[in-house]
Design an enzyme around this catalytic site. Structure first.
Site, short mmCIF file in Angstrom:
data_model
loop_
_atom_site.label_atom_id
_atom_site.label_comp_id
_atom_site.label_asym_id
_atom_site.label_seq_id
_atom_site.Cartn_x
_atom_site.Cartn_y
_atom_site.Cartn_z
N THR A 124 -1.50 67.31 85.26
CA THR A 124 -1.43 67.30 83.80
C THR A 124 -2.61 68.04 83.18
OG1 THR A 124 -0.34 65.16 83.88
CG2 THR A 124 -1.29 65.81 81.78
N GLY A 129 0.70 68.13 78.84
CA GLY A 129 1.40 66.88 79.11
C GLY A 129 2.36 67.02 80.27
N HIS A 338 4.64 31.89 77.46
CA HIS A 338 3.34 31.24 77.34
C HIS A 338 2.99 30.88 75.89
CE1 HIS A 338 2.70 32.58 81.47
NE2 HIS A 338 1.58 31.88 81.50
N GLU A 363 3.18 59.75 85.83
CA GLU A 363 4.05 60.43 86.81
C GLU A 363 5.28 61.03 86.16
OE1 GLU A 363 3.00 60.69 91.04
OE2 GLU A 363 2.14 59.66 89.33
N GLU A 367 10.87 59.72 79.22
CA GLU A 367 11.73 60.69 78.56
C GLU A 367 12.01 61.86 79.50
OE1 GLU A 367 10.59 57.82 76.03
OE2 GLU A 367 9.13 59.08 77.07
#
Length: 383
Positions: A124, A129, A338, A363, A367
């Site tokens: 990256t 991105g 909780h 990874e 999308e």
């Protein structure tokens, strides 16, 4: 789901015991202050976790991908950051054993197996991105040396890695761009700057940093496999392992959240009975348990396909997509079980909720996973 061998089952059991006896009692010691868990990493070395995907002739155990996924799940059940510590390392081990030259394998794999050399991958970029084909990091061949310039970000274990699997453009003029990419096996040195760790919501303890290459000299012999223009194909196959590993991490976090909710729902009472008997809480537990098991089976299916030698990009994408979304939903539902205590650092569920988003984003974002799955689905079912 293919059964693990006896040796593999023992490895999973040893990891589970390590998590319960050594990791879970100490997580907060490292996580709250974002401290690197060096003592736990040393124990993981002794356990053989760093050599899971390294061939036996180079000192590893070469377990199946299915076993690797289960070990990852157990580590993440204790603390997701520990599973992250072997993520990129294991992808590089897989790439080396699959594509590396004999010289590259001999130089790196034995030390990777015992953890004395830890590896990471660098894909990256700050401006790119998930759009890897738009990367700007270049490696220009000058005689017998590549001159590397560019930057990568969100690099896990960047400050502790002795080997970086760098995906870069070795032929900037190639069209399409992926035909001009290579994976360089870079060892830190002059020309490489590792930035400070990024302050993260979760996934604490293990650092993620930006790294900058400033005309760094890397020997031409460091090109994975020695053949130019193969880096994109190599790394995409490596990411099949990476996405299975991320899916397994997500299953581990989801399992931990489910276990915490299950325990609390039996111990906590309201209106004279354990809260799991209230339909609203019982329904949450039923859905959580179902989703976790489905995510585990999807992950096992992708691992089994990879072990059989088939292409697993769609299956790994499906597992990563579903398991990561499951981890996020189950962590949120565990907080609901909780009640107010789920928002308190006194209970671990708030950590699961902070750790879960990484698997959705890392990874390749979900999308991107959907695009990969759709393309492969159509390719396999053309009218």
């Amino acid at each position: 789901m293919t059964a693990l061998s006896g040796q593999e089952q023992e490895m999973v059991a040893l990891t589970a015991a390590f998590v319960d006896e050594r990791v879970r009692p100490r997580v907060r010691e490292f996580e709250a202050g974002d401290h690197y868990p060096e003592p736990l990493i040393e124990e993981m070395k002794a356990l053989g976790v760093f050599g899971l995907l390294v061939p036996e002739e180079h000192g590893g155990s070469a377990v199946s991908t299915a076993c690797f996924a289960r070990v990852t799940e157990e580590l993440a059940r204790g603390w997701m950051s520990l599973a992250g510590a072997i993520g990129g390392h294991s992808v590089i081990a897989h790439l080396l054993r699959t594509y590396g030259t004999p010289e590259q394998q001999a130089a790196h794999l034995p030390r990777m197996a015992d953890g004395s050399l830890r590896a990471t991958m660098a894909l990256t970029e700050p401006s790119g991105g998930s759009d890897l084909q738009a990367m700007r990091t270049t490696a220009r061949l000058d005689g017998g040396t590549y001159r590397v310039t560019g930057s990568k970000t969100w690099i896990s274990n960047a400050q502790h890695a002795g080997l970086i699997g760098l995906l870069c453009r070795t032929d900037p003029d190639a069209d399409p761009p992926h035909r001009g990419m290579g994976v360089l096996l870079v060892e830190p040195g002059e020309g490489l700057t590792v930035g400070p760790k990024i302050d993260k919501l979760g996934y604490r303890g293990v650092e993620a940093c930006e790294i900058v290459f400033d005309d760094m000299a890397v020997p031409a012999s460091a090109l994975l496999g020695g053949e130019p223009g193969r880096g994109w194909v190599q790394m995409m196959r490596g990411l099949e392992v990476g996405r299975i590993q991320v899916a397994a991490r997500a299953v581990g976090v989801a399992q931990a959240a489910l276990a915490a909710a299950t325990r609390y729902a039996q111990e906590r009472e309201s209106f004279g009975q354990p809260i799991w008997r209230h339909q609203s809480v019982g329904n949450l537990l039923a859905d959580m348990a179902t989703r976790v098991q489905a995510a585990r089976l999807l992950t096992a299916d992708a691992a089994q396909r990879l072990d059989a030698g088939g292409r697993a990009d769609m299956e790994a994408g499906m597992a990563k997509l579903f398991a990561s979304e499951t981890a996020m939903q189950v962590a949120l539902d565990a907080m609901r079980v909780h009640g107010g205590y789920g928002y308190s650092r006194e209970y671990d569920v708030e950590r699961y909720f902070r750790d879960a988003p990484l698997m959705i984003l890392g990874e390749g974002t979900n999308e991107i996973q959907r695009s990969v799955i759709a393309a492969q689905w159509i390719a396999r079912h053309r009218v």
